[in-house]
Design a protein around this motif. Structure first.
Motif, PDB file in Angstrom:
ATOM      1  N   PRO A  38       0.802  -1.222   0.000  1.00  0.00           N
ATOM      2  CA  PRO A  38       0.000   0.000   0.000  1.00  0.00           C
ATOM      3  C   PRO A  38       0.836   1.275   0.000  1.00  0.00           C
ATOM      4  CG  PRO A  38       0.022  -0.977   2.191  1.00  0.00           C
ATOM      5  CD  PRO A  38       0.704  -1.951   1.275  1.00  0.00           C
ATOM      6  N   ASP A  39       2.092   1.194   0.412  1.00  0.00           N
ATOM      7  CA  ASP A  39       2.916   2.398   0.509  1.00  0.00           C
ATOM      8  C   ASP A  39       4.368   2.061   0.213  1.00  0.00           C
ATOM      9  OD1 ASP A  39       3.989   4.888   1.026  1.00  0.00           O
ATOM     10  OD2 ASP A  39       3.955   4.648   3.206  1.00  0.00           O
ATOM     11  N   LEU A  40       4.738   2.144  -1.055  1.00  0.00           N
ATOM     12  CA  LEU A  40       6.117   1.832  -1.421  1.00  0.00           C
ATOM     13  C   LEU A  40       7.091   2.877  -0.891  1.00  0.00           C
ATOM     14  CD1 LEU A  40       5.814   0.546  -5.101  1.00  0.00           C
ATOM     15  CD2 LEU A  40       6.502  -0.744  -3.076  1.00  0.00           C
ATOM     16  N   ARG A  41       6.598   4.102  -0.738  1.00  0.00           N
ATOM     17  CA  ARG A  41       7.486   5.173  -0.274  1.00  0.00           C
ATOM     18  C   ARG A  41       8.050   4.865   1.113  1.00  0.00           C
ATOM     19  NH1 ARG A  41       7.427  10.983  -1.109  1.00  0.00           N
ATOM     20  NH2 ARG A  41       5.552  10.702  -2.363  1.00  0.00           N
ATOM     21  N   GLY A  42       7.209   4.369   1.998  1.00  0.00           N
ATOM     22  CA  GLY A  42       7.659   4.149   3.364  1.00  0.00           C
ATOM     23  C   GLY A  42       7.911   2.703   3.721  1.00  0.00           C
ATOM     24  N   SER A  43       7.832   1.810   2.719  1.00  0.00           N
ATOM     25  CA  SER A  43       7.918   0.387   3.020  1.00  0.00           C
ATOM     26  C   SER A  43       9.343  -0.126   3.159  1.00  0.00           C
ATOM     27  CB  SER A  43       7.210  -0.416   1.918  1.00  0.00           C
ATOM     28  OG  SER A  43       7.912  -0.288   0.693  1.00  0.00           O
ATOM     29  N   GLY A  44      10.324   0.601   2.595  1.00  0.00           N
ATOM     30  CA  GLY A  44      11.700   0.120   2.607  1.00  0.00           C
ATOM     31  C   GLY A  44      11.960  -0.997   1.607  1.00  0.00           C
ATOM     32  N   LEU A  45      11.017  -1.209   0.674  1.00  0.00           N
ATOM     33  CA  LEU A  45      11.170  -2.296  -0.288  1.00  0.00           C
ATOM     34  C   LEU A  45      12.008  -1.905  -1.497  1.00  0.00           C
ATOM     35  CD1 LEU A  45       7.567  -3.791  -0.319  1.00  0.00           C
ATOM     36  CD2 LEU A  45       9.590  -4.708   0.793  1.00  0.00           C
ATOM     37  N   LEU A  46      12.141  -0.615  -1.757  1.00  0.00           N
ATOM     38  CA  LEU A  46      12.849  -0.167  -2.950  1.00  0.00           C
ATOM     39  C   LEU A  46      14.235   0.351  -2.576  1.00  0.00           C
ATOM     40  CD1 LEU A  46       9.968   1.707  -4.812  1.00  0.00           C
ATOM     41  CD2 LEU A  46      10.703  -0.670  -5.052  1.00  0.00           C
ATOM     42  N   TRP A  47      15.241  -0.298  -3.104  1.00  0.00           N
ATOM     43  CA  TRP A  47      16.623   0.072  -2.819  1.00  0.00           C
ATOM     44  C   TRP A  47      16.954   1.407  -3.466  1.00  0.00           C
ATOM     45  CZ3 TRP A  47      21.251  -0.552  -6.118  1.00  0.00           C
ATOM     46  CH2 TRP A  47      22.441  -0.335  -5.398  1.00  0.00           C
ATOM     47  N   SER A  48      17.676   2.271  -2.749  1.00  0.00           N
ATOM     48  CA  SER A  48      18.030   3.588  -3.277  1.00  0.00           C
ATOM     49  C   SER A  48      19.528   3.849  -3.188  1.00  0.00           C
ATOM     50  CB  SER A  48      17.263   4.687  -2.516  1.00  0.00           C
ATOM     51  OG  SER A  48      17.577   4.638  -1.130  1.00  0.00           O
ATOM     52  N   GLY A  49      20.329   2.781  -3.164  1.00  0.00           N
ATOM     53  CA  GLY A  49      21.761   2.938  -2.955  1.00  0.00           C
ATOM     54  C   GLY A  49      22.604   3.081  -4.206  1.00  0.00           C
ATOM     55  N   TYR A  50      22.007   3.518  -5.306  1.00  0.00           N
ATOM     56  CA  TYR A  50      22.754   3.660  -6.557  1.00  0.00           C
ATOM     57  C   TYR A  50      23.928   4.638  -6.414  1.00  0.00           C
ATOM     58  CZ  TYR A  50      18.395   1.642  -8.285  1.00  0.00           C
ATOM     59  OH  TYR A  50      17.303   0.831  -8.478  1.00  0.00           O
ATOM     60  N   GLU A  51      23.662   5.765  -5.776  1.00  0.00           N
ATOM     61  CA  GLU A  51      24.713   6.781  -5.625  1.00  0.00           C
ATOM     62  C   GLU A  51      25.848   6.282  -4.739  1.00  0.00           C
ATOM     63  OE1 GLU A  51      22.611  10.911  -5.285  1.00  0.00           O
ATOM     64  OE2 GLU A  51      21.153   9.312  -4.856  1.00  0.00           O
ATOM     65  N   GLU A  52      25.527   5.399  -3.805  1.00  0.00           N
ATOM     66  CA  GLU A  52      26.556   4.803  -2.950  1.00  0.00           C
ATOM     67  C   GLU A  52      27.531   3.966  -3.780  1.00  0.00           C
ATOM     68  OE1 GLU A  52      26.732   1.936   1.045  1.00  0.00           O
ATOM     69  OE2 GLU A  52      24.814   2.537   0.163  1.00  0.00           O
ATOM     70  N   VAL A  53      26.998   3.251  -4.762  1.00  0.00           N
ATOM     71  CA  VAL A  53      27.845   2.448  -5.649  1.00  0.00           C
ATOM     72  C   VAL A  53      28.747   3.356  -6.476  1.00  0.00           C
ATOM     73  CG1 VAL A  53      27.858   0.859  -7.608  1.00  0.00           C
ATOM     74  CG2 VAL A  53      26.201   0.546  -5.765  1.00  0.00           C
TER      75      VAL A  53
END
Length: 251
Positions: free
Chosen positions: A182-197
């Protein structure tokens, strides 16, 4: 040789149409609008897109070769339904490849000119923003572009193509599950570490690159284990931050 210029143009136009159909149908599958298990015929797709059957058939055969569709005997084609076990197998296969090429990736990145990271960094920023905002459709596009750019640094097109196929298939598995959140924004399911790589590559920190990718792959495997276990969706929250995004392509 073709007998006339018109024949050549006809071949080019059909090839272009086939590629357009392939791309459009792949987008439909990745977006979840063509659900796993959905069956359709060449005739239905041709009527839907108002084109002839030949380029449609060629596009569907190409998507079947890429692992997105299955041929349903005497019934046309069916969107491939990957199991959690197959998903875990793909993650593990990719992880083994990454273990073998991450030193080469870092070495190749160290030889890039100062502006060599411009496109990669821009795609990393857009993918990370989409992930944090929970914009799944936008994320899919930038995720695929980011990892394709990263794979091109390695310089081996066979490795890049194989990893791309795994990445797309992992999305095919993941999207229907993600649509249920119901809430992908707050679910922690989508990885956002591209810039870290990217930051680790700029520093030529080969171990940091590998550690980031390995840690997220472990989270992805835990996520998949939860999906196939009795806890179901409740295990998503326990898999760790960004458990899905990382499964979509460490090239």
């Amino acid at each position: 040789m073709p007998a006339s210029g018109a024949d050549t143009r006809g071949t080019v136009n059909r090839s272009t149409l086939r590629q357009q159909l392939t791309d459009a149908l792949r987008d439909e599958v990745l977006a979840g609008r063509l659900q796993p298990g959905r069956e359709f015929t060449v005739k239905q797709i041709a009527e839907s897109y108002e084109v002839s059957a030949t380029p449609v058939r060629e596009a569907l055969v190409e998507l079947a070769a890429q692992g997105l569709l299955d041929s349903a005997q005497h019934r046309g084609f069916r969107v491939r339904a990957y199991t959690a076990a197959e998903f875990k197998g793909m993650v593990e296969a990719r992880r083994l490849i990454v273990e073998g090429v991450h030193h080469r990736l870092a070495l190749a990145a160290s030889d890039l000119p100062p502006d060599g990271f411009v496109v990669l960094r821009r795609r990393a920023e857009e993918a990370g923003r989409a992930a944090r905002a929970g914009e799944l459709d936008v994320l899919i596009g930038y995720d695929l572009r980011f990892w394709n750019s990263l794979a091109s640094i390695i310089g081996n097109p066979h490795i890049a193509e194989f990893l791309h196929q795994l990445r797309v298939r992992c999305w095919v598995f993941s999207v229907p599950h993600l649509r249920e959140s119901p809430d992908l924004r707050g679910s922690g399911l989508l990885w956002s570490g591209y810039e870290e790589v990217v930051a680790a590559l700029v520093r030529c920190d080969v171990e940091a690159v590998y550690e980031v990718l390995a840690a997220h792959d472990e989270a992805a495997l835990r996520w998949a284990e939860g999906l196939s276990g009795p806890a179901g969706q409740g295990a998503w929250r326990e898999a760790g931050d960004g458990c899905v995004g990382t499964t979509l392509g460490h090239s």
